[in-house]
Each structure stands twice: as structure tokens, then as C-alpha cells.
Design a protein around this motif. Sequence first.
Motif, PDB file in Angstrom:
ATOM      1  N   ASP A 153      43.361  -5.414  56.825  1.00  0.00           N
ATOM      2  CA  ASP A 153      42.581  -6.817  55.869  1.00  0.00           C
ATOM      3  C   ASP A 153      41.816  -5.686  54.732  1.00  0.00           C
ATOM      4  OD1 ASP A 153      39.837  -7.628  55.924  1.00  0.00           O
ATOM      5  OD2 ASP A 153      39.064  -6.452  57.683  1.00  0.00           O
ATOM      6  N   PRO A 154      42.765  -6.958  53.531  1.00  0.00           N
ATOM      7  CA  PRO A 154      41.859  -6.913  52.239  1.00  0.00           C
ATOM      8  C   PRO A 154      40.744  -6.851  52.128  1.00  0.00           C
ATOM      9  CG  PRO A 154      43.217  -8.988  52.429  1.00  0.00           C
ATOM     10  CD  PRO A 154      43.180  -8.107  53.963  1.00  0.00           C
ATOM     11  N   VAL A 155      39.852  -6.823  52.969  1.00  0.00           N
ATOM     12  CA  VAL A 155      38.300  -7.128  53.294  1.00  0.00           C
ATOM     13  C   VAL A 155      37.040  -5.924  53.182  1.00  0.00           C
ATOM     14  CG1 VAL A 155      35.994  -8.441  53.230  1.00  0.00           C
ATOM     15  CG2 VAL A 155      38.918 -10.112  53.274  1.00  0.00           C
ATOM     16  N   THR A 156      38.014  -5.078  54.338  1.00  0.00           N
ATOM     17  CA  THR A 156      37.250  -4.226  54.483  1.00  0.00           C
ATOM     18  C   THR A 156      38.296  -3.442  55.623  1.00  0.00           C
ATOM     19  OG1 THR A 156      36.780  -5.346  56.510  1.00  0.00           O
ATOM     20  CG2 THR A 156      34.698  -5.147  55.320  1.00  0.00           C
ATOM     21  N   PRO A 157      40.001  -2.863  54.471  1.00  0.00           N
ATOM     22  CA  PRO A 157      40.800  -2.275  54.621  1.00  0.00           C
ATOM     23  C   PRO A 157      40.394  -0.783  55.943  1.00  0.00           C
ATOM     24  CG  PRO A 157      41.042  -2.020  52.302  1.00  0.00           C
ATOM     25  CD  PRO A 157      39.127  -2.846  52.849  1.00  0.00           C
ATOM     26  N   THR A 158      39.552  -0.259  56.017  1.00  0.00           N
ATOM     27  CA  THR A 158      39.273   1.061  57.021  1.00  0.00           C
ATOM     28  C   THR A 158      37.944   0.796  57.904  1.00  0.00           C
ATOM     29  OG1 THR A 158      37.261   2.070  54.853  1.00  0.00           O
ATOM     30  CG2 THR A 158      40.518   2.784  54.977  1.00  0.00           C
ATOM     31  N   THR A 159      37.307  -0.530  58.492  1.00  0.00           N
ATOM     32  CA  THR A 159      36.776  -0.495  58.772  1.00  0.00           C
ATOM     33  C   THR A 159      37.104  -1.642  60.608  1.00  0.00           C
ATOM     34  OG1 THR A 159      34.995  -0.664  57.482  1.00  0.00           O
ATOM     35  CG2 THR A 159      33.977  -1.507  59.366  1.00  0.00           C
ATOM     36  N   PHE A 160      36.951  -0.687  61.785  1.00  0.00           N
ATOM     37  CA  PHE A 160      37.277  -1.502  62.507  1.00  0.00           C
ATOM     38  C   PHE A 160      36.290  -2.626  63.086  1.00  0.00           C
ATOM     39  CE2 PHE A 160      38.758  -2.562  67.054  1.00  0.00           C
ATOM     40  CZ  PHE A 160      39.636  -2.008  66.053  1.00  0.00           C
ATOM     41  N   ASP A 161      36.402  -4.033  62.552  1.00  0.00           N
ATOM     42  CA  ASP A 161      35.167  -4.754  62.756  1.00  0.00           C
ATOM     43  C   ASP A 161      36.109  -5.919  62.980  1.00  0.00           C
ATOM     44  OD1 ASP A 161      36.409  -5.766  60.329  1.00  0.00           O
ATOM     45  OD2 ASP A 161      34.795  -5.197  59.230  1.00  0.00           O
TER      46      ASP A 161
END
Length: 193
Positions: A113-121
Motif C-alpha cells: 500500500d504505497p499510500v500509507t504503507p505502515t498504517t493498518f487502514d
Amino acid sequence: MQVGGNAYQVPAGRRDGNVSSAQEAGANLPPPTASVSRLNQVFGAKGLSQSDMVALSGAHTVGAARCSSFDARLYSYGPSGAGQDPSMDPAYLAALTQQCPQAQGSDPAVPMDPVTPTTFDTNYYANLVAKRGLLASDQALLADPTTAAQVVGYTNSPATFQTDFVAAMLKMGAIEVLTGTAGTIRTNCRVAS
Ligand code: HEM
């Protein structure tokens, strides 16, 4: 890596297996090219439903995949064996061909997920709607009419995704639990004893 997101309670006390087999793991995991019907077979064989499978796939909102896991979509798609996957957003496809040039020795990893790679969303699902799923097995969840509504639903209701994900994780954690004297309880979780 610190991952932002969701905290939930898990039942404690699963016994560890004595053997870990790459061959066995490979035989039980679906390939990144899998269709929804193939994914259903693999998850169904472990008692997980299609809905569980769609929710669990949301784990791909964090982490990375090596180019070799998806470069068939960039360089060897379709009957000619040399096409590009038309179900992928052209700008995303172009960016991935930069990150995964052909004929190189190494196999770098790119964020799923290049948009928010470290957020579990729920950005994983938003990416699918924007034709920016990384693995073919990811994008298949939007392309298949039996899973598309769940994908779109999660983009509109992150809370539903979090609830469904936790329920499916607990179900997955209960697959083939070792009981009695099978397996062991490790004092050091990295060492089979
Ligand atoms: C639906 C079927 C699934 C397929 C086909 C699949 C396939 C893959 C592949 C090919 C990769 C990249 C491996 C690499 O290139 O090194 C990957 C990474 C990952 N998968 Fe899945 N996966 C699936 C389901 C799941 C589930 C159920 C979870 C957890 C609930 C999960 C969590 C992850 C995570 C966290 C990563 C990133 C690992 C890292 O950054 O090193 N996946 N998956």
C-alpha cells in the motif's frame, strides 16, 4: 517497523509445532496469481469463508512484496506472454516498471500500500477500487462480482473492516490447534525444542 492501527485480544496458549516445513507451507498457501475461486478453495479448505478471505486480504495494507511476486503483470501478461495487465491503473503500472526494471539481478520489494504503507487502514481496498492493487490476487477481489461489494463496502466503513478482520484473525488463529501432548510449549519462541 512500527505499524499503526488496530489492537485486539487473542486467546493465549497455542502449542507450537515441532516441525516447520517450507514445502508444507507452500502447499497450503495460494499463489499471488490466484483467482477468487482458487482463493476460496484454499481458504475454504481451512474452514475460512470467502468473506473471511476478503477481510484477511486487508493485511496487505502493510508490508511489501518482491517484484517477482507481481512482475508477470508488468512484462508477461496475456496470451502473447509479453503484455501488461489491463486491469492495472496505467500510472501505477508505469511506476512499478521503474521500481522493478526487467533483467536485473536483484529482486527488490515494494510497498503493497504505497499510500500509507505502515498504517493498518482500509487504503488497501481503496487502492483496489483505483485499480492499484499490487498482486493479481488482490485486484481479483474487485474484479470478481462475488467479492467486489465487500471491497467497496470496506472503503466506506473502516469500522466494519476492523471488526471483520479481527473476527477472521481469531478464526484463522484457531485453525488446526495442537492439543494434549501434540507440539510443545517453547521457552524461547525462536527455538524448536
Ligand atoms: C489471499 C491470499 C493471499 C495471497 C495470495 C498472499 C500473497 C502474498 C505475497 C505474494 C506476498 C509478498 C511476498 C514477497 O514477495 O516476499 C505477501 C505479503 C504479505 N502478506 Fe499475504 N497473501 C495472502 C493473504 C494474506 C493474509 C491472510 C495475511 C495476514 C492476515 C497476509 C499478510 C501479508 C503480509 C503482512 C505481507 C507482507 C510481508 C512483508 O512485508 O515482509 N497475506 N502475501
